[in-house]
Design a protein around this motif. Structure first.
Motif, PDB file in Angstrom:
ATOM      1  N   ARG A  83       0.837  -1.215   0.000  1.00  5.69           N
ATOM      2  CA  ARG A  83       0.000   0.000   0.000  1.00  5.69           C
ATOM      3  C   ARG A  83       0.862   1.252   0.000  1.00  5.69           C
ATOM      4  O   ARG A  83       0.536   2.244  -0.656  1.00  5.69           O
ATOM      5  CB  ARG A  83      -0.916   0.001   1.213  1.00  5.69           C
ATOM      6  N   LEU A  84       1.989   1.257   0.739  1.00  2.00           N
ATOM      7  CA  LEU A  84       2.870   2.431   0.779  1.00  2.00           C
ATOM      8  C   LEU A  84       3.695   2.588  -0.487  1.00  2.00           C
ATOM      9  O   LEU A  84       4.349   3.616  -0.671  1.00  2.00           O
ATOM     10  CB  LEU A  84       3.814   2.323   1.986  1.00  2.00           C
ATOM     11  N   GLY A  85       3.700   1.584  -1.356  1.00  2.30           N
ATOM     12  CA  GLY A  85       4.481   1.677  -2.584  1.00  2.30           C
ATOM     13  C   GLY A  85       5.971   1.467  -2.376  1.00  2.30           C
ATOM     14  O   GLY A  85       6.772   1.899  -3.197  1.00  2.30           O
ATOM     15  N   GLN A  86       6.365   0.813  -1.259  1.00  2.00           N
ATOM     16  CA  GLN A  86       7.780   0.593  -0.926  1.00  2.00           C
ATOM     17  C   GLN A  86       8.238  -0.737  -1.536  1.00  2.00           C
ATOM     18  O   GLN A  86       8.115  -1.803  -0.924  1.00  2.00           O
ATOM     19  CB  GLN A  86       7.979   0.580   0.603  1.00  2.00           C
ATOM     20  N   ILE A  87       8.771  -0.696  -2.752  1.00  2.85           N
ATOM     21  CA  ILE A  87       9.144  -1.925  -3.456  1.00  2.85           C
ATOM     22  C   ILE A  87      10.370  -2.582  -2.824  1.00  2.85           C
ATOM     23  O   ILE A  87      10.470  -3.808  -2.763  1.00  2.85           O
ATOM     24  CB  ILE A  87       9.370  -1.619  -4.950  1.00  2.85           C
ATOM     25  N   GLN A  88      11.316  -1.774  -2.309  1.00  3.10           N
ATOM     26  CA  GLN A  88      12.494  -2.364  -1.646  1.00  3.10           C
ATOM     27  C   GLN A  88      12.081  -3.090  -0.372  1.00  3.10           C
ATOM     28  O   GLN A  88      12.583  -4.174  -0.071  1.00  3.10           O
ATOM     29  CB  GLN A  88      13.500  -1.270  -1.326  1.00  3.10           C
ATOM     30  N   LEU A  89      11.148  -2.505   0.380  1.00  2.00           N
ATOM     31  CA  LEU A  89      10.669  -3.149   1.594  1.00  2.00           C
ATOM     32  C   LEU A  89       9.922  -4.431   1.265  1.00  2.00           C
ATOM     33  O   LEU A  89      10.067  -5.449   1.945  1.00  2.00           O
ATOM     34  CB  LEU A  89       9.771  -2.181   2.373  1.00  2.00           C
ATOM     35  N   ALA A  90       9.092  -4.410   0.197  1.00  2.00           N
ATOM     36  CA  ALA A  90       8.363  -5.608  -0.209  1.00  2.00           C
ATOM     37  C   ALA A  90       9.324  -6.719  -0.626  1.00  2.00           C
ATOM     38  O   ALA A  90       9.143  -7.890  -0.278  1.00  2.00           O
ATOM     39  CB  ALA A  90       7.404  -5.269  -1.348  1.00  2.00           C
ATOM     40  N   GLU A  91      10.377  -6.357  -1.365  1.00  2.00           N
ATOM     41  CA  GLU A  91      11.362  -7.360  -1.785  1.00  2.00           C
ATOM     42  C   GLU A  91      12.083  -7.953  -0.578  1.00  2.00           C
ATOM     43  O   GLU A  91      12.331  -9.161  -0.525  1.00  2.00           O
ATOM     44  CB  GLU A  91      12.350  -6.706  -2.737  1.00  2.00           C
ATOM     45  N   LEU A  92      12.413  -7.116   0.410  1.00  2.00           N
ATOM     46  CA  LEU A  92      13.080  -7.603   1.614  1.00  2.00           C
ATOM     47  C   LEU A  92      12.182  -8.583   2.369  1.00  2.00           C
ATOM     48  O   LEU A  92      12.640  -9.652   2.814  1.00  2.00           O
ATOM     49  CB  LEU A  92      13.452  -6.422   2.514  1.00  2.00           C
ATOM     50  N   LEU A  93      10.901  -8.257   2.533  1.00  2.00           N
ATOM     51  CA  LEU A  93       9.980  -9.129   3.265  1.00  2.00           C
ATOM     52  C   LEU A  93       9.792 -10.459   2.544  1.00  2.00           C
ATOM     53  O   LEU A  93       9.744 -11.518   3.176  1.00  2.00           O
ATOM     54  CB  LEU A  93       8.639  -8.419   3.443  1.00  2.00           C
ATOM     55  N   ILE A  94       9.686 -10.427   1.209  1.00  2.00           N
ATOM     56  CA  ILE A  94       9.506 -11.673   0.452  1.00  2.00           C
ATOM     57  C   ILE A  94      10.765 -12.531   0.547  1.00  2.00           C
ATOM     58  O   ILE A  94      10.685 -13.763   0.669  1.00  2.00           O
ATOM     59  CB  ILE A  94       9.146 -11.345  -1.006  1.00  2.00           C
ATOM     60  N   ASN A  95      11.928 -11.900   0.515  1.00  4.17           N
ATOM     61  CA  ASN A  95      13.171 -12.663   0.650  1.00  4.17           C
ATOM     62  C   ASN A  95      13.268 -13.349   2.009  1.00  4.17           C
ATOM     63  O   ASN A  95      13.917 -14.387   2.145  1.00  4.17           O
ATOM     64  CB  ASN A  95      14.369 -11.747   0.444  1.00  4.17           C
ATOM     65  N   TYR A  96      12.648 -12.777   3.044  1.00  4.20           N
ATOM     66  CA  TYR A  96      12.658 -13.380   4.372  1.00  4.20           C
ATOM     67  C   TYR A  96      11.454 -14.286   4.611  1.00  4.20           C
ATOM     68  O   TYR A  96      11.247 -14.733   5.734  1.00  4.20           O
ATOM     69  CB  TYR A  96      12.707 -12.287   5.434  1.00  4.20           C
ATOM     70  N   GLY A  97      10.624 -14.531   3.595  1.00  2.00           N
ATOM     71  CA  GLY A  97       9.570 -15.537   3.733  1.00  2.00           C
ATOM     72  C   GLY A  97       8.161 -15.022   3.784  1.00  2.00           C
ATOM     73  O   GLY A  97       7.233 -15.789   4.054  1.00  2.00           O
ATOM     74  N   SER A  98       7.912 -13.741   3.530  1.00  2.00           N
ATOM     75  CA  SER A  98       6.537 -13.230   3.510  1.00  2.00           C
ATOM     76  C   SER A  98       5.800 -13.823   2.321  1.00  2.00           C
ATOM     77  O   SER A  98       6.328 -13.894   1.212  1.00  2.00           O
ATOM     78  CB  SER A  98       6.531 -11.708   3.426  1.00  2.00           C
ATOM     79  N   SER A  99       4.562 -14.234   2.541  1.00  2.00           N
ATOM     80  CA  SER A  99       3.776 -14.893   1.506  1.00  2.00           C
ATOM     81  C   SER A  99       2.995 -13.870   0.691  1.00  2.00           C
ATOM     82  O   SER A  99       2.377 -12.959   1.247  1.00  2.00           O
ATOM     83  CB  SER A  99       2.803 -15.892   2.136  1.00  2.00           C
ATOM     84  N   VAL A 100       3.032 -14.030  -0.644  1.00  5.26           N
ATOM     85  CA  VAL A 100       2.269 -13.136  -1.520  1.00  5.26           C
ATOM     86  C   VAL A 100       0.807 -13.556  -1.604  1.00  5.26           C
ATOM     87  O   VAL A 100       0.010 -12.864  -2.246  1.00  5.26           O
ATOM     88  CB  VAL A 100       2.895 -13.110  -2.928  1.00  5.26           C
ATOM     89  N   GLU A 101       0.436 -14.669  -0.985  1.00  4.08           N
ATOM     90  CA  GLU A 101      -0.936 -15.170  -1.030  1.00  4.08           C
ATOM     91  C   GLU A 101      -1.678 -14.969   0.288  1.00  4.08           C
ATOM     92  O   GLU A 101      -2.764 -15.519   0.484  1.00  4.08           O
ATOM     93  CB  GLU A 101      -0.944 -16.666  -1.401  1.00  4.08           C
ATOM     94  N   ASP A 102      -1.102 -14.210   1.235  1.00  4.69           N
ATOM     95  CA  ASP A 102      -1.801 -13.927   2.497  1.00  4.69           C
ATOM     96  C   ASP A 102      -3.089 -13.160   2.219  1.00  4.69           C
ATOM     97  O   ASP A 102      -3.165 -12.349   1.285  1.00  4.69           O
ATOM     98  CB  ASP A 102      -0.902 -13.118   3.428  1.00  4.69           C
ATOM     99  N   LYS A 103      -4.088 -13.381   3.083  1.00  2.00           N
ATOM    100  CA  LYS A 103      -5.376 -12.707   2.950  1.00  2.00           C
ATOM    101  C   LYS A 103      -5.805 -12.168   4.303  1.00  2.00           C
ATOM    102  O   LYS A 103      -5.567 -12.790   5.330  1.00  2.00           O
ATOM    103  CB  LYS A 103      -6.440 -13.655   2.405  1.00  2.00           C
ATOM    104  N   ASP A 104      -6.440 -10.993   4.269  1.00  2.00           N
ATOM    105  CA  ASP A 104      -6.938 -10.416   5.516  1.00  2.00           C
ATOM    106  C   ASP A 104      -8.364 -10.881   5.762  1.00  2.00           C
ATOM    107  O   ASP A 104      -8.856 -11.808   5.098  1.00  2.00           O
ATOM    108  CB  ASP A 104      -6.852  -8.888   5.460  1.00  2.00           C
ATOM    109  N   LYS A 105      -9.055 -10.249   6.718  1.00  2.00           N
ATOM    110  CA  LYS A 105     -10.414 -10.675   7.056  1.00  2.00           C
ATOM    111  C   LYS A 105     -11.389 -10.458   5.901  1.00  2.00           C
ATOM    112  O   LYS A 105     -12.418 -11.131   5.823  1.00  2.00           O
ATOM    113  CB  LYS A 105     -10.887  -9.919   8.296  1.00  2.00           C
ATOM    114  N   ASP A 106     -11.092  -9.513   5.030  1.00  2.32           N
ATOM    115  CA  ASP A 106     -11.950  -9.254   3.874  1.00  2.32           C
ATOM    116  C   ASP A 106     -11.497 -10.014   2.642  1.00  2.32           C
ATOM    117  O   ASP A 106     -11.935  -9.718   1.525  1.00  2.32           O
ATOM    118  CB  ASP A 106     -11.961  -7.753   3.562  1.00  2.32           C
TER     119      ASP A 106
END
Length: 733
Positions: A83-106
């Protein structure tokens, strides 16, 4: 210190992006996973492009931080980064195991958060998530896909990327609205044109029985007048006769069922390909028989040639052996010759280097001799002036003794405290402000000669070392907002190479100058700077020298500040008085928790423009004293800091303030001053807000206490506001 205070300090350091403090706290104490995850969440929420939040996030992830941590609403760290548009932060989180298929309550994914950003079209983040195998056709609880959201917000670049990665163009939500329905409803003509060109079905009805053309304004209805051609090259169809979204042959969904149109097209295509393949097989069989006969003839001729080639090879091998021996002898001779040449070249280089060093030393000695001669002349002239001043001071002291006897009162000076002058009830606050500004302008005229000489000397030194460079001046000295406590800000442009190494070279050059008393190179800052203390004509002047890069915005701010001051004449006196107040209270350096001059200027401008507009509408007769009191009163209240302070330029060219609400994950009271030249830069982030409020509140009380008390208070109201506040603040601390 108890564990709770350590935890709060860790979370605060992560939120502020203070990497050094975070490492120090984590090294001194042990924290559980829950505390580390909370600090990690705070660092991601407050992440900015020009800060150390990314380093804080990486450190916390290395210390057992959970990359898939979620809040109570099921929002993950990757969703916030998208949402913040931080592509470097997104790449760092994915490299450490963040899932691109996570879903929130909605049931929303990080890809949906990327297209729902309030910071514009995050097409880079959208493309990055899709390349990381994010599902492009996922739908939330309302049936909206990422294509729905981008069409509704008008993000045409994100729509193009989603369609290129196979997003279903005719997907329907719970209201049976397709992306084309939402684009027409929001009147985004570029999105409508893209969907029509991509063969979106323009005949589908939503739950209200309306087609896309029924929802769009008249200005874009002409796009639906041209007949829509069926794309015969693609197997997918735009009809809604499927059981789900697509058929098996289209292979864009796992739903059951095949439509009639796809069945007929597939059958015709199979028959044509079968006939063409049969003809090709017959032609290939004829060519193979002809090639076999030709190959037999070729094998016979090849055998004869092979025998002759063997004889030639024997002769060639003998000659090659002879040539190899000769080559080895020549190579040995060349090696010895090259070694001799290299030795001579090295000796010549060493001699040239020594000669250059000697020339540089001679030049520096010549400069020092010239400087000494100039200093000698200057000191002789200064001695004459000092003698004259001593005579004048003697005369003034004699006249002051006569003034004391006659009972006349002292003249108040606003540049430094006087020993308890008498109170003059006849001087209003407006007159005191005017007198203060006259004193400042007089001092600026006297100091201009020394400042101009210093800047010209430093400019010549840098220009001599780097001929292609240009040295420019910005900041308070360039805008005539400087005080005796202000620095001269200089920036070097048009230089290539490592900026830290260039600054080290400049620092070494400055150390050899007589007028330079000390230098301090701060290389760890986001913008490296040399802090130089100079002394010329009995004046001590601080100079900051930086290198221009992408993080440097000083030159851009110069024109912006001058334009604001020409539009409103009340900004300059209020800003200079408050700047003197913060200097006296030792609260002017941002890296120690103070308030920078640019942040203070934006705060003063934001309030004065808003207040003047209100007073003009109410026909209130105001003066500079009213603006000074109102500005102190407004920023002495903590409620003024719960919303960001920013400026927006309207159509008439006048700057007017507007306030926006904070994000739901910001739970801390902090100063947010948005840079008008870079909306992603919060220049007041490091300011200690509680101390700032206390300074303004104490100054406002000292300014007003003359009207609240009938006792005879010493000094003027403006003097008490500036100098008594320092004593009150120190006793408070």
């Amino acid at each position: 210190m108890d564990p709770e205070s350590n935890s709060s300090m860790l979370i605060r350091a992560a939120s502020e992006g203070n990497y050094e403090e975070l490492c120090e706290i984590m090294g001194s104490s042990h924290f559980d996973k829950n505390t580390i995850n909370q600090a990690l969440y705070s660092a991601v929420c407050k992440s900015q492009s020009a800060s150390d939040h990314l380093r804080c996030v990486e450190t916390l992830l290395n210390r057992t931080g959970n990359p898939n941590y979620k809040d109570s609403n099921g929002v993950s760290l990757l969703m916030i980064a998208a949402r913040l548009g931080q592509i470097q932060l997104a790449e760092l989180l994915i490299n450490y195991g963040s899932s691109v298929e996570d879903k929130d309550k909605d049931n929303r994914t990080p890809l949906m958060y990327a297209v729902e950003s309030c910071y514009g079209d995050n097409v880079d983040v959208v493309k990055f998530l899709l390349e990381k195998k994010a599902k492009v056709s996922c739908q939330d609880m309302n049936g909206n896909s990422a294509l729905h959201r981008s069409a509704e917000r008008g993000y045409v670049n994100s729509m193009q990327v989603l369609l290129d990665f196979g997003s279903f163009i005719n997907a329907e939500n719970k209201d049976k609205n397709t992306p084309l329905h939402l684009a027409c409803k929001s009147a985004y003509d570029q999105c409508v044109e893209l969907l029509i060109n991509k063969k979106a079905n323009i005949h589908l009805n939503n739950s209200q029985g309306k087609k896309p053309v029924d929802l769009c304004p008249d200005s874009i209805k002409h796009m639906f007048e041209a007949p829509q051609k069926c794309n015969s090259e693609s197997i997918s169809c735009s009809s809604s006769s499927h059981i789900e979204f697509t058929c098996k042959i289209c292979k864009k969904s796992v739903a059951e069922g095949i439509c009639r149109a796809c069945h007929d097209v597939n059958l015709q295509y199979n028959i044509q390909t079968f006939q063409e393949n049969h003809k090709l097989i017959e032609n290939y069989a004829k060519e193979i028989t002809e090639l076999k006969s030709q190959s037999l003839d070729l094998t016979k001729s090849l055998k004869c040639k092979a025998e002759s080639c063997q004889n030639y090879k024997k002769l060639l091998n003998e000659k090659e052996n002879e040539y190899k021996k000769k080559d080895q002898e020549n190579l040995a001779a060349l090696k010895t010759h090259k070694e001799l040449i290299l030795k001579k070249e090295q000796e010549e280089k060493e001699q040239k280097a020594k000669a250059k060093e000697q020339e540089e030393e001679i030049d520096s000695l010549r400069e020092q001799v010239l400087n000494l001669k100039n200093e000698k002349k200057f000191l002789i002239s200064e001695l004459d002036t000092l003698r004259k001043r001593l005579d004048e001071n003697q005369k003034e002291s004699d006249s002051n003794n006569t003034v004391k006897k006659t009972g006349k009162k002292f003249q108040i000076s606003y540049l430094k405290p006087l020993p308890i002058p008498e109170k003059n009830n006849g001087i209003s606050l407006k007159d005191e402000v005017i007198g203060f500004m006259q004193e400042i302008e007089k001092w600026q005229e006297e100091a201009e000669v020394v400042y101009a000489e210093l800047t010209e000397k430093i400019r010549r030194l840098i220009k001599k070392k780097f001929p292609s460079s240009t040295v420019e001046i910005y900041g308070s000295y360039a805008t005539k907002l400087h005080l005796p406590s202000s620095d001269i800000d200089m920036v070097v442009t048009n230089v290539e190479g490592d900026k830290r190494e260039i600054l080290r070279i400049i620092e070494r050059i400055l150390r050899n100058q007589i007028y330079v008393k000390s230098t301090n190179f701060i290389h760890q800052a986001s913008v490296p700077v040399i802090k130089v203390r100079t002394e010329l004509s009995s004046r001590t002047v601080q100079i900051d020298i930086t290198i221009n890069d992408t993080n440097h915005s000083g030159i851009k701010c110069l024109e912006f500040v001058n334009r604001l001051m020409t539009q409103n004449s009340f900004i300059k006196p209020v800003f200079i008085i408050l700047k003197e107040l913060l200097y006296v209270c030792n609260f002017k350096e941002p890296y120690t928790g103070g308030l920078g001059s640019y942040s203070l200027f934006l705060m003063v401008t934001s309030f004065i423009v808003k207040q003047q507009d209100f007073w003009d509408k109410s026909k209130y007769e105001y003066s500079i004293a009213d603006f000074l009191q109102s500005t102190l009163s407004y920023y002495a209240n903590a409620n003024a800091y719960y919303s960001p302070i920013t400026l927006q330029e309207n159509q008439n060219g006048v700057q007017s303030p507007y306030f926006t609400e904070r994000d739901s994950f910001d739970n801390y009271l902090s100063l947010t001053v948005i840079d008008p030249l870079n909306s992603m830069n919060n220049i007041g982030f490091n300011t200690h807000v509680i101390r700032l409020i206390n300074i303004f509140r104490t100054a406002y009380f000292n300014l007003k206490r003359g009207s609240l008390c009938d006792c005879a208070l010493p000094n003027s109201a403006l003097y008490r506001m500036i100098y008594d506040t320092k004593e009150n603040i120190n006793s408070f601390v």
